[in-house]
Structure formats: C-alpha cells, structure tokens
Motif scaffolding. Structure first.
Motif, PDB file in Angstrom:
ATOM      1  N   UNK A  44      22.433  56.568  89.672  1.00 52.91           N
ATOM      2  CA  UNK A  44      23.828  56.183  89.867  1.00 52.91           C
ATOM      3  C   UNK A  44      24.078  54.777  89.332  1.00 52.91           C
ATOM      4  N   UNK A  45      23.141  53.845  89.660  1.00 52.33           N
ATOM      5  CA  UNK A  45      23.303  52.464  89.200  1.00 52.33           C
ATOM      6  C   UNK A  45      23.191  52.379  87.682  1.00 52.33           C
ATOM      7  N   UNK A  46      22.234  53.145  87.111  1.00 57.32           N
ATOM      8  CA  UNK A  46      22.090  53.143  85.648  1.00 57.32           C
ATOM      9  C   UNK A  46      23.401  53.584  85.000  1.00 57.32           C
ATOM     10  N   UNK A  47      24.014  54.619  85.560  1.00 59.70           N
ATOM     11  CA  UNK A  47      25.270  55.115  85.007  1.00 59.70           C
ATOM     12  C   UNK A  47      26.355  54.046  85.044  1.00 59.70           C
ATOM     13  N   UNK A  48      26.429  53.318  86.172  1.00 60.87           N
ATOM     14  CA  UNK A  48      27.451  52.281  86.302  1.00 60.87           C
ATOM     15  C   UNK A  48      27.248  51.192  85.252  1.00 60.87           C
ATOM     16  N   UNK A  49      25.969  50.757  85.103  1.00 57.63           N
ATOM     17  CA  UNK A  49      25.691  49.713  84.113  1.00 57.63           C
ATOM     18  C   UNK A  49      26.074  50.196  82.714  1.00 57.63           C
ATOM     19  N   UNK A  50      25.707  51.444  82.400  1.00 60.24           N
ATOM     20  CA  UNK A  50      26.013  51.983  81.076  1.00 60.24           C
ATOM     21  C   UNK A  50      27.505  51.999  80.808  1.00 60.24           C
ATOM     22  N   UNK A  51      28.275  52.399  81.813  1.00 68.23           N
ATOM     23  CA  UNK A  51      29.729  52.447  81.631  1.00 68.23           C
ATOM     24  C   UNK A  51      30.296  51.060  81.408  1.00 68.23           C
ATOM     25  N   UNK A  52      29.754  50.075  82.156  1.00 69.57           N
ATOM     26  CA  UNK A  52      30.263  48.710  81.986  1.00 69.57           C
ATOM     27  C   UNK A  52      29.941  48.217  80.578  1.00 69.57           C
ATOM     28  N   UNK A  53      28.690  48.478  80.122  1.00 70.64           N
ATOM     29  CA  UNK A  53      28.324  48.060  78.757  1.00 70.64           C
ATOM     30  C   UNK A  53      29.255  48.714  77.746  1.00 70.64           C
ATOM     31  N   UNK A  54      29.503  50.006  77.921  1.00 70.54           N
ATOM     32  CA  UNK A  54      30.374  50.717  76.979  1.00 70.54           C
ATOM     33  C   UNK A  54      31.781  50.121  76.988  1.00 70.54           C
ATOM     34  N   UNK A  55      32.295  49.821  78.184  1.00 73.67           N
ATOM     35  CA  UNK A  55      33.638  49.265  78.282  1.00 73.67           C
ATOM     36  C   UNK A  55      33.723  47.916  77.600  1.00 73.67           C
ATOM     37  N   UNK A  56      32.721  47.053  77.857  1.00 73.17           N
ATOM     38  CA  UNK A  56      32.759  45.701  77.281  1.00 73.17           C
ATOM     39  C   UNK A  56      32.629  45.769  75.767  1.00 73.17           C
ATOM     40  N   UNK A  57      31.677  46.587  75.264  1.00 76.90           N
ATOM     41  CA  UNK A  57      31.506  46.661  73.809  1.00 76.90           C
ATOM     42  C   UNK A  57      32.728  47.294  73.158  1.00 76.90           C
ATOM     43  N   UNK A  58      33.373  48.231  73.855  1.00 75.67           N
ATOM     44  CA  UNK A  58      34.598  48.815  73.293  1.00 75.67           C
ATOM     45  C   UNK A  58      35.661  47.744  73.176  1.00 75.67           C
ATOM     46  N   UNK A  59      35.760  46.895  74.191  1.00 68.70           N
ATOM     47  CA  UNK A  59      36.771  45.838  74.161  1.00 68.70           C
ATOM     48  C   UNK A  59      36.487  44.861  73.025  1.00 68.70           C
ATOM     49  N   UNK A  60      35.190  44.639  72.755  1.00 71.74           N
ATOM     50  CA  UNK A  60      34.833  43.710  71.672  1.00 71.74           C
ATOM     51  C   UNK A  60      35.211  44.253  70.298  1.00 71.74           C
ATOM     52  N   UNK A  61      35.473  45.552  70.209  1.00 69.50           N
ATOM     53  CA  UNK A  61      35.853  46.124  68.914  1.00 69.50           C
ATOM     54  C   UNK A  61      37.309  45.846  68.567  1.00 69.50           C
ATOM     55  N   UNK A  62      38.035  45.168  69.465  1.00 69.36           N
ATOM     56  CA  UNK A  62      39.440  44.876  69.214  1.00 69.36           C
ATOM     57  C   UNK A  62      39.611  44.211  67.855  1.00 69.36           C
ATOM     58  N   UNK A  63      40.533  44.727  67.051  1.00 68.99           N
ATOM     59  CA  UNK A  63      40.793  44.114  65.756  1.00 68.99           C
ATOM     60  C   UNK A  63      40.094  44.817  64.610  1.00 68.99           C
ATOM     61  N   UNK A  64      39.032  45.564  64.901  1.00 67.92           N
ATOM     62  CA  UNK A  64      38.364  46.316  63.835  1.00 67.92           C
ATOM     63  C   UNK A  64      39.278  47.449  63.379  1.00 67.92           C
ATOM     64  N   UNK A  65      39.157  47.808  62.107  1.00 69.36           N
ATOM     65  CA  UNK A  65      39.905  48.964  61.630  1.00 69.36           C
ATOM     66  C   UNK A  65      39.151  49.566  60.456  1.00 69.36           C
ATOM     67  N   UNK A  66      38.275  50.539  60.738  1.00 68.84           N
ATOM     68  CA  UNK A  66      37.558  51.170  59.634  1.00 68.84           C
ATOM     69  C   UNK A  66      37.087  52.558  60.030  1.00 68.84           C
TER      70      UNK A  66
END
Lengths: 495, 170
Positions: A40-62
C-alpha cells in the motif's frame, strides 16, 4: 531504434513510474504476505512520484513513440488532475470500512488503482486510435475489478458485472466505429485522419457520420452522458465509496480529455484551416448540445427522488458531466478552458462530499439522507463542511463551484449559445433543491432516535481540510487556475 | 476456372453453409462446432489473399482458444431447455435480426459504392504486408509502444480475474 526508444522514455517518466509501481506493488503483495501496509505504501509513493513528474512536464510539447501519444500542456493538465485524485482517493481509503473489510486484498486494490491511473494518463495523451483503445481498456478493466472489490456484498458484484457488460458493449461499438474511420482515412493517428478528411472532403459522408457517432458513443459511455449513462447509478451505488469517488472524477476527467482531443484534432476548424466539410455537413455542436441538455436534465431530475446520498451524488455527477459538455459544445478556447477549470473545482468539491459521506456512513452505518437528521448539531465540523461542498456543487458564490459555472456560462454567452445557457441555469436551480434537502435534514430536523456520534481523528480532519480549503480559496482567488487552464488549451489554436 | 477461384467458391460455399447451420441447429454444441468450421473456411479465404498471419491467428485464437471456451461454457451450463428459451426471447430475436440486416445493408452499400471497380489484387503488396515476418518487424518497431502497453493491459486483466475469481480468503 534503441536510442530513439531511450530518448522517448525520458518524456515518459510519470507513466514509467506508474508501470514500475504497478509491478512493485504486485510483487510486494506476494512477498510480504499478511502485511498489506507495505504494498500500500509503495503504491502511494509511486503515485506521488508520478504526480510530481507529470507536473514537471508543464510546458513540454512533443510527440512521443511515433505519434502514439503526446506530451503537451493539455495532457499534463489532465495527468495532474488524475494523479491528484488518485492520491487523495488513496488516502481516503485509509478510513474506508469497505476497503478495510477485505484488508488481505489491499495489495491488489492498490495495484489496480495504480493501473487505472496509468490508463488515464495514457488516455490524456493518446493521439492514435490504437492507443486510445488500449488506454480506454486498461482504465476500464481496472475499474471493473475495483468496483467489484467488496465482492462479498452482492450489490458490489452486481455493479462490477453491469459495468463489465456495458463496458464491453460500448467498447465493441467504439471499435467498430474506429475500424470504419480507419477504412475511410487509412490513418490511425489523429493528425493523419484530419489530413485525409480534408483531402477527400464530402466523399463517404454517411459512413463517416456513422463511424463518428459510434466513436462518440464510446466517449459518452466513459463520461456517462445520456443516453449512455445506464450503468452509472448502479455502479456508483454498488462500488465501494472510494472507488465511486475515483470513477466520478478521474475516469470522467480522462474521458473528457480524450473526447476533447479527438473532436478538436479531427473535426474543429482551427486558425488558418478552412472549416472542414464534416463540420459543415453535420452539426457536431448541436448534437453535443442536445446530449448535454439531456445529461444535465436527467441527472438533476432523477437526483430529486433519491434517498441514498451516495446514489444522489451519482446522479449529481451525471448532471455535472452535462454541465461540462455544455462548455465542450462551444468548441472554442474559452469553452475548453472552462472544462479544465471546472474539473479542478469539481475534483475538490465532489471528492470532499464523497469523503464526508464515507465518514458518516462509517460512524452511523447508513448512507440514507434520513440518517443525516440533526447531523449539523451533533458534528458541527462535518455539518458545516458538507454544507460548503453541497453549496459549491450547486454553484453558488463564494465557493469554487461558482467560479466553475461562471466560466462555463461566460464561454456559452460569448459564443451566442443563449438557449443552452438558460437551460443550464434552470438546471442549477433544480440541483439547488436536492442539495438543500440534505442541508435541511442536517440542521432543521431532529433525529428519530439517539444517533451514533461522528468524531473525526486529527488525520481525518487534515484530509478534510485538503478538500475544504481549495473549495473556499478557489472561490475568491482563481486567477492562477484560469491562466493555467488557458495555457493548457492554447496549443489547439482554436478561436 | 483457376485453382484460386475454385478455392474461393468452395470455401465460400462451405462457409455460408456452416454459417446457416450455426443459427438453425437446436443443439448448441452443434452450432458451436459449425462455427468452428466457418472459422476454418474464413482462414482459408484469408490464405488465398496471401494474409498468412491473419489466417493462422484466425485458427489459433478463434477456432482454437475462443471456441473451446465456448464449448466448455455450453457444456457446463448444460442447456437443456433451449427450446423454451428460443420461444420466449422474441423481442431480442427481432433486435438481433434487425442488427444483422443492418450489417447486410452496410456490406451491400460498400459493395455498391465500389461498383466502378474493385482495386485489383496486388500480389507483391499482399506478400509484403501479410506475412508473419513483416508483421513481427512492424510490431517490434513502429508499434512497439502499443505492444508493450498491451502486456500491461493483460497483466491488469489477470490480476483482476484472480481477484474476482478467488474464493473468500479473509
């Protein structure tokens, strides 16, 4: 080949994180048997990583992977919404009696939440018919099982079965439409389809119409628009409440992302391109306008008769999908941006309402509106928060819901859709009636018997604040959200 | 008549015949077996079009896996009262017939709209697209990404199936 795959992977970090998390959760579930907290904890960490890295993609367009998917501001916006919903649902599940009742299977619950999130991430970026189908199916399969998670309860099994049957039929219809579209245009990527359609204007119009309507049916099912909504109330009522909340926000967001991208990239006149033959011969905006009116009205009117608050929220979520469809009708930058703004607002207010229903059901064992009698006096914080969420769902100031509706209606009025705006406003009035019925029960009615107290722990209160504060703050300070939404749709180049 | 035409008409006739058997047989097992025969005929037709890969897949997936599953379910359900069943479901029958008729109209429409000449069969093109080798190369280059996503889809499906099928554990 290998180099290009590796290079593409650097733009695929959030999804890769979810894939790794999915596998890790499954493995951890087997290795640490009897300690479901670890996967359960691994899943939570993974989701947070995915959310943060998705947010970091702001501005990309390819485009990535041979135009299979794209990373663009529009996709990133929806990825962030989906990731945020998934994380909040994950935290909500901590206090869900339904999930805890099958604690041994919590690992699988976590894994399927992650795979559903992955499917929605792919839906947000898919630009190829093949990927659209795969992403829809990945999301769908995970959701079917999640809604049958508490399978000991018969209504949960029923929900799962109904969901699977409706899902299979709608996927079949959509695939048929897609195969026709591919036959007509010879392309599976959306840009190729558009170019092919512009090249061979007017030929095969009836076939094109049939295939487009079939594909729209597939999207309509995902966002539970009338007349493809039949599964929604039963699934939402039967599924565990955390899953219901997840489906009502994240699944709908991904469905809208897919539908908007499909319509805008294949059939909307953009700056510099002539209005396409398809749009001239068939009035998409009118069809979608009618769909939105039906969806709103049916959702709101049926919601009036509901006595189960979970089912009431299910119908209200159908109505909200109708409101957002109104904004899609406009086919303008303002309209699409209004959908995006609405989704952020809807995320907090809808999840907040579901969260409180879950907590109250945990304390009193009932989701009936009658069991809310006197709740406002017994549990002041819960009562006041629920009032705020319901007022926001109605769309009254000073809550965030008002801002969401404001932008939808202003987009409609800009585009001269006066009658649609009036129908939308009338629907808001209807919705006020059934939301206020709950509030009246909480404050103006006395309970029949001595009710169970609803006491929140510290952590529960913190999570409540995560929903409550944005619902209030976005009602007065919303400029950054509006800017973000406009920046996310600017790439479509529509008026 | 060339050998190819002979194959086409022969396989077509058997295919239509077995298709009729599927809907007319009272015994569901007979229907299912006729459907298997129908699939084999279709696979043969694909072969005459040089679509080896689809022909093989047709036999392995449809005639093999799916129809075995079908037969298995039919035998497990032990449908004895199918006579009563067929009398009761008249509304569904009409809808089904309507859908089938719609499909027929659609096929006819396509045939009519292409009446000014079907594209001639391009032997070289067919050989260069229909073989297992070509499809394999495509699958691992252009369509590598969807291919990998499919594996995830199947993993999620297996987890889901296990979760739903597992007897009550706790």
């Amino acid at each position: 080949m290998v180099e290009s795959v590796l290079q593409n992977l650097t733009y695929f970090v959030p999804e890769t994180a979810l894939v790794v998390t999915f596998c890790a959760v499954l493995l951890a579930d087997v290795i640490f048997k009897g300690r479901p907290r670890i996967p359960w904890t691994i899943g939570l960490l993974g989701l947070i990583v995915a959310g943060v890295t998705a947010f970091q993609q702001t501005g990309l367009n390819r485009p990535v992977f041979d135009l299979m998917i794209v990373v663009d501001p529009f996709a990133v916006f929806f990825k962030v919404i989906v990731a945020a919903t998934a994380i909040l649902i994950y935290l909500m599940s901590l206090w869900s009696d339904e999930v805890k009742a099958s604690a041994r299977r919590m690992g699988e619950y976590a894994a399927l939440l992650v795979s559903a999130t992955l499917g929605m991430f792919l839906m947000a970026g898919a630009t190829n018919l093949l990927m659209i189908v795969l992403a829809l199916e990945l999301t769908g399969l995970s959701s079917y099982v999640l809604s049958g998670y508490t399978k000991e309860a018969s209504d949960s099994s029923e929900a799962s079965l109904k969901y699977i049957l409706f899902g299979a039929v709608s996927t079949g219809i959509m695939l048929y439409g897609i195969s026709l579209l591919y036959g007509l245009t010879g392309a599976t990527d959306l840009i190729g389809i558009r170019l092919a359609l512009e090249g061979q204007a007017m030929t095969h119009t009836p076939m094109l119409l049939i295939s487009s309507i079939m594909i729209l049916a597939g999207f309509g099912y995902k966002i539970s628009a009338v007349p493809f909504h039949f599964w929604t109330p039963d699934v939402y009522e039967g599924a565990p409440i955390t899953v219901t909340a997840f489906l009502s926000v994240a699944s709908k967001a991904a469905g809208f992302a897919l539908m908007i991208r499909f319509l805008v990239s294949t059939a909307t006149p953009s700056l510099g391109v002539d209005v396409m033959a398809v749009v001239q011969t068939f009035e998409w905006p009118k069809l979608i306008a009618i769909m939105s009116v039906l969806t709103m009205t049916l959702g709101n009117i049926v919601a009036i008769w509901q006595n189960n608050l979970k089912r009431l929220l299910a119908y209200s979520s159908i109505a909200h999908a109708g409101t957002m469809l109104m904004a899609v009708t406009v086919f303008s930058q303002n309209g699409v941006a209004a959908v995006l703004i609405y989704f952020v607002v809807y995320l907090f207010m809808n999840l907040g309402a579901f969260y409180l229903v879950m907590l109250v059901a945990g304390a009193t064992g009932s989701e009936d509106i009658d069991s809310y009698k006197g709740l406002g006096h017994r549990a002041p914080l819960v009562g006041v928060s629920l009032v705020i969420f319901l007022i926001s769902l109605t769309g009254l100031p000073p809550t965030a819901g008002f801002i969401g509706k404001l932008y939808v209606f202003s987009a409609l009025l800009d585009a001269q859709w006066i009658w649609l705006a009036i129908v939308g406003a009338l629907n808001s009035v209807i919705s006020l009636y059934y939301y206020v019925r709950v509030i009246r029960n909480m404050y103006l009615r006395d309970p029949d018997s001595a009710p169970a107290p609803v006491v929140l722990t510290g952590a529960q209160t913190v999570l409540l604040m995560v929903f409550l504060v944005p619902t209030l703050v976005l009602g007065v300070y919303f400029a950054p959200l509006v800017d973000w939404a406009h920046a996310s749709v600017a790439l479509f180049g529509i008026r | 008549m060339t050998l190819e035409q002979l194959m086409f008409y022969g396989l077509g006739a058997v295919g239509i015949g077995s298709g009729l058997l599927v809907v007319t047989r009272r015994n569901p097992v007979m229907s299912a077996l006729s459907l298997v025969l129908n699939f084999f005929c279709l696979a043969g037709l694909y072969l005459t079009l040089n679509a080896q890969f689809i022909a093989v897949i047709q036999i392995i997936v449809y005639a093999g896996a799916i129809m075995v599953l079908f037969l298995f379910v039919i035998m497990l359900l032990n449908l004895r009262d199918e006579r009563a069943l067929s009398d009761r479901l008249s509304a569904r029958k009409i809808i089904g017939a309507g859908l089938a008729f719609g499909l027929l109209l659609q096929v006819l429409y396509i045939l009519m709209s292409a009446a000014d000449g079907f594209p001639q069969k391009d032997e070289a093109l067919a050989v260069s697209t229909g073989t297992v080798e070509v499809i394999g190369v495509q699958l691992f280059t252009t369509f590598l990404f969807p291919f990998e996503i499919t594996s995830l889809l199947l993993t999620a499906a297996i987890v889901g199936a296990v979760l739903l099928a597992k007897k009550k554990l706790d």
